[in-house]
Design an enzyme around this catalytic site. Sequence first.
Site: not given
Length: 276
Positions: A15-16, A19, A70, A164
């Site tokens: 969406s931003r 990507g 999701d 991470y």
Amino acid sequence: MSTLAGKTILMSGGSRGIGLAIALRAARDGANIALMAKTDTPHPKLEGTVHSAAEQIRAAGGQALPIVGDVRNDDDITEAVLKTQGEFGGIDIVVNNASVIDLSGSLDLAAKKYDLMQDVNVRGTFMLSRAALPILKDAENPHILSLSPPLNTTPRWLGAHTAYSMAKFGMTMATLGLAAEFAKDGVAANTLWPETTIATAAVQFALGGDRMMKVSRTPDVYADAAYAVMLQPAREYTGQTLIVEDVLRAAGVTDFSGYAAVPGTPDSALFPDIFL
């Protein structure tokens, strides 16, 4: 292949940021892009929703299918794969873009955030790819592309942000495993990672704010490299942990100045990304 025209991409997130940049690059060829993302309504800090991204994709020349879902939810994954196949007749490419970042040390990291990184980054990559594979196997030139780093498992990177690092390396291991497992079926699976930081919300909010954004490259550099990867012959170009700039150099790019977030910033002043 010389174009992605008519090809169908299923992307997690999108969406931003990176990507969306990859989606828009493919849309310029006339590709079909299904975006599976959580952002149904505007976020107070982050621009863009899955619906606004779909509008941009259409404006760029592609077909868009926004799917609110999701990647942690298996039913959402199944629905996204079936909707994409139903709308466009198949799936040619899966892009594992959805990712969560938290660079906290091991003693400071919340358990919920550890679980979130594992669920989205590792499990999401595996499950979305797995769900699409029966359809990918029927594609002419099928690709899985995960936005994750090479397995640079040195003390420097493992110790910098253990949780991470585990999550991002897990994305890569899942992708390389699928590459080996499905090589006989002609499905390519590769990872892609940049030499420098990329001017996205993740860099702004998790790495270094506006100062870091100014010494980064734009998402377009990632998008152009991803585009080059997705055009490669799947049976020959697989099982690699690719670097954005190396992919572009192999494609003949010699001048990266146009990718600087702040025009005129020399390459030597750009901030190197982690894991390299």
